[in-house]
Design an enzyme around this catalytic site. Structure first.
Site, mmCIF file in Angstrom:
data_model
loop_
_atom_site.group_PDB
_atom_site.id
_atom_site.type_symbol
_atom_site.label_atom_id
_atom_site.label_comp_id
_atom_site.label_asym_id
_atom_site.label_seq_id
_atom_site.Cartn_x
_atom_site.Cartn_y
_atom_site.Cartn_z
ATOM 1 N N LYS A 1 -4.800 0.907 4.301
ATOM 2 C CA LYS A 1 -4.929 -0.484 4.735
ATOM 3 C C LYS A 1 -3.861 -0.825 5.767
ATOM 4 O O LYS A 1 -2.782 -0.239 5.748
ATOM 5 C CB LYS A 1 -4.867 -1.440 3.537
ATOM 6 C CG LYS A 1 -3.478 -1.763 3.002
ATOM 7 C CD LYS A 1 -3.554 -2.951 2.078
ATOM 8 C CE LYS A 1 -2.312 -3.095 1.217
ATOM 9 N NZ LYS A 1 -1.229 -3.855 1.838
ATOM 10 N N HIS B 1 2.322 12.770 -0.853
ATOM 11 C CA HIS B 1 2.621 13.211 0.506
ATOM 12 C C HIS B 1 3.999 13.846 0.593
ATOM 13 O O HIS B 1 4.183 14.865 1.255
ATOM 14 C CB HIS B 1 2.513 12.024 1.479
ATOM 15 C CG HIS B 1 1.113 11.780 1.930
ATOM 16 N ND1 HIS B 1 0.184 11.160 1.147
ATOM 17 C CD2 HIS B 1 0.474 12.118 3.076
ATOM 18 C CE1 HIS B 1 -0.976 11.093 1.799
ATOM 19 N NE2 HIS B 1 -0.820 11.670 2.964
HETATM 20 S S1 SF4 Z 1 -4.163 -7.675 -1.885
HETATM 21 FE FE1 SF4 Z 1 -1.973 -7.973 -2.406
HETATM 22 S S2 SF4 Z 1 -1.655 -6.725 -4.229
HETATM 23 FE FE2 SF4 Z 1 -3.554 -6.012 -3.276
HETATM 24 S S3 SF4 Z 1 -2.974 -4.329 -1.893
HETATM 25 FE FE3 SF4 Z 1 -2.930 -6.228 -0.670
HETATM 26 S S4 SF4 Z 1 -0.768 -6.926 -0.796
HETATM 27 FE FE4 SF4 Z 1 -1.086 -5.445 -2.455
#
Ligand code: SF4
Length: 504
Positions: free
Chosen positions: A414, A348
């Site tokens: 996420k 990005h």
């Molecule tokens: S589960 Fe833990 S290691 Fe995996 S993306 Fe989420 S914070 Fe990062």
């Protein structure tokens, strides 16, 4: 006097990091499954199902639970009667074990470590160096704990020097909602209270490696102040309603750990460290008789779950228009198929810098979706290694220039977006979807093709084009700017006020 051979120590470290890359601790699986059974929020329940299914797949396939295979951490207690058959430092031995684990040919792990954190940020290539803590203790053994901590949860570590009269419960309950879902709940919170600032952080990190046992504590009752605090925080943090992946629900934490150390009369240092859905640690002891043996867990400990796709809407990314995405509502469950671009922080930055210089971009983003991910390298028949979403808020500052100038219509990552990203999404009628953090191996099974598109020098951060089939995501910010990470926790916090909180 026990003698620890160099090769035994290195191989034990390497085996332990391989082991934790694909085996969750069984206590985490049991606690998550119990939370899954209790959960009443459909979105949070679905996210927990994905984490549990992913965990079983990783255990069966010996491939990483999460694409972020972590910063390598080792806690070592060296018995003072032990002698070492090596000329290397303990730190160098740990690093050699980490190197061996992360460059394993059958299960290569992602090299996330950068040599120069405030410079060019060039990867060291083998995930070294580890962060090694050593303590000398009486005895004839060497006790080792290794952990792999993902950046998403490490970045949410908190520390404060509270006033002696301040309430730690208030401090935690004010902080946790500000941590959002970047740390991929449900997981653990570990507090370190007392000592000096660095001691508080260290005991919190060490305490995080203890087994999940809040259920037993609840059953027998608290005997110490630290245990009372654990129970109070467990109940109150879950009552915040944040839920799995921040979608709103009954279970945000599966346990709360509290470690204490005496401190100065003027001080109350306190550290708060989260452990995520990819909780990964292993313990072993060396006594000079050879390398450690880490027994594989029984798959009977993993529940057999299947994803419920009945309420998901199928989406063809190759024909998608702004008109169609305008019909999506925050919280809609979607199955994406078609061509999906990838790109995260470095890509990005480079795209935005190129646009600022008026240069032609190496990829046409018009009417496309981009997935924030940095996958693990593939092995054998794999198209791509585990490829879960990374924290989207790190890309917030790039959203406006990218949406305004390229015609991109959707992003997948996420956890929540910040106000500047949400404003841009609304302004341009785009959308933001989430995949489940910590379900990287499951997500990678929806990826049927992968080709390099731009910036191959960025390694795992390069821009690729994936061919995906039925990749499960949730619309997290719709084109009107409605955000599920705001509405979900608010709704569940209110509901928990009226229903019993998640009990141990
Ligand atoms: S589960 Fe833990 S290691 Fe995996 S993306 Fe989420 S914070 Fe990062």
């Amino acid at each position: 006097m026990p003698v620890i051979r160099e090769e035994d120590f290195i191989q034990s470290i390497a085996d332990a990091f391989q082991y934790i890359s694909y085996y969750h601790p069984v206590d985490y699986i049991r606690a998550l499954h119990e939370a899954y059974v209790r959960e009443e929020s459909p979105a949070a329940k679905d996210a927990m199902a994905q984490i549990l299914i992913n965990s079983r797949m990783a255990a069966e396939g010996h491939r990483p639970i999460c694409q972020d295979t972590g910063i390598a951490i080792a806690f070592i207690k060296v018995g003072m009667n032990v002698r070492w058959d090596t000329k290397k430092s303990l730190e160098a031995l740990v690093n050699e074990g980490v190197r061996r684990a992360y460059t394993d040919r059958d299960n290569p792990l992602r090299a996330s470590m950068l040599a120069d954190p405030d410079g060019k940020r060039v990867t060291t290539g083998d995930n070294t160096p580890a962060v090694t803590h050593v303590e000398l203790v009486p005895g004839d053994e060497v006790e080792v704990i290794v952990a792999a901590k993902g950046g998403g949860s490490e970045n949410k570590s908190k520390f404060a020097c509270l006033l002696p009269s301040d309430s730690i419960v208030d401090w935690v309950l004010n902080l946790v909602p500000t941590m959002g879902a970047d740390w991929c709940p449900p997981g653990l919170l570990s507090l370190g209270i007392g000592g000096s600032p660095e001691k508080a952080m260290l005991i919190a990190k060490w305490g995080m490696m203890d087994p999940i046992n809040i259920h037993e504590l609840k059953a027998r009752g608290a005997k110490t102040h630290a245990e009372e605090l654990r129970l109070e925080l467990f109940e109150k943090v879950n009552a915040l309603g944040i839920g799995a992946q921040g979608l709103g629900g009954l279970s945000t934490v599966l346990d709360v750990k509290v470690s204490e150390y005496p401190t100065h009369a003027a001080s109350k240092p306190v550290a708060l460290l989260p452990n995520c859905a990819a909780t990964r640690h292993a313990h072993f002891v060396l006594d000079g008789s050879g390398p450690a043996t880490l027994d594989p867990p029984s798959l009977e400990d993993w529940p057999r779950l299947t994803l419920d796709l009945a309420t998901s809407k199928r989406v063809n990314l190759d024909t998608l228009t702004k008109k169609e995405i305008a019909t999506w509502k925050a919280g809609d469950r979607l199955l994406l198929s078609g061509k999906l671009l990838t790109g995260r922080d470095a890509a990005h930055k480079r795209l935005v810098d190129m646009m600022a210089r008026g240069e032609k971009l190496p990829v046409d983003l018009a009417n496309r979706f981009i997935y924030y991910t940095g996958p693990v390298d593939p092995v054998r028949e794999e198209v791509v290694g585990p490829a879960g979403p990374t924290t989207s808020s790190r890309m917030d500052k790039f959203v406006e220039p990218v949406l305004a100038k390229t015609g991109l219509i959707g992003m997948v990552g996420k956890s929540e977006r910040g106000p500047i990203a949400i404003d841009s999404i609304k302004k341009h009628g785009a959308v933001y979807c989430i995949a489940v953090g910590g379900a990287a191996y499951l997500v990678s099974k929806a990826i049927r093709g992968s080709r390099m598109v731009a910036f191959p020098d960025l390694g795992m951060e390069a821009i690729r084009e994936f061919d995906v089939v039925d990749m499960p995501v949730i619309c997290a910010v719709d084109s009107k700017g409605e955000a599920v990470h705001k509405s979900g926790p608010a709704q569940w916090r209110a509901r928990i006020g009226k229903i019993p909180v998640a009990v141990a």
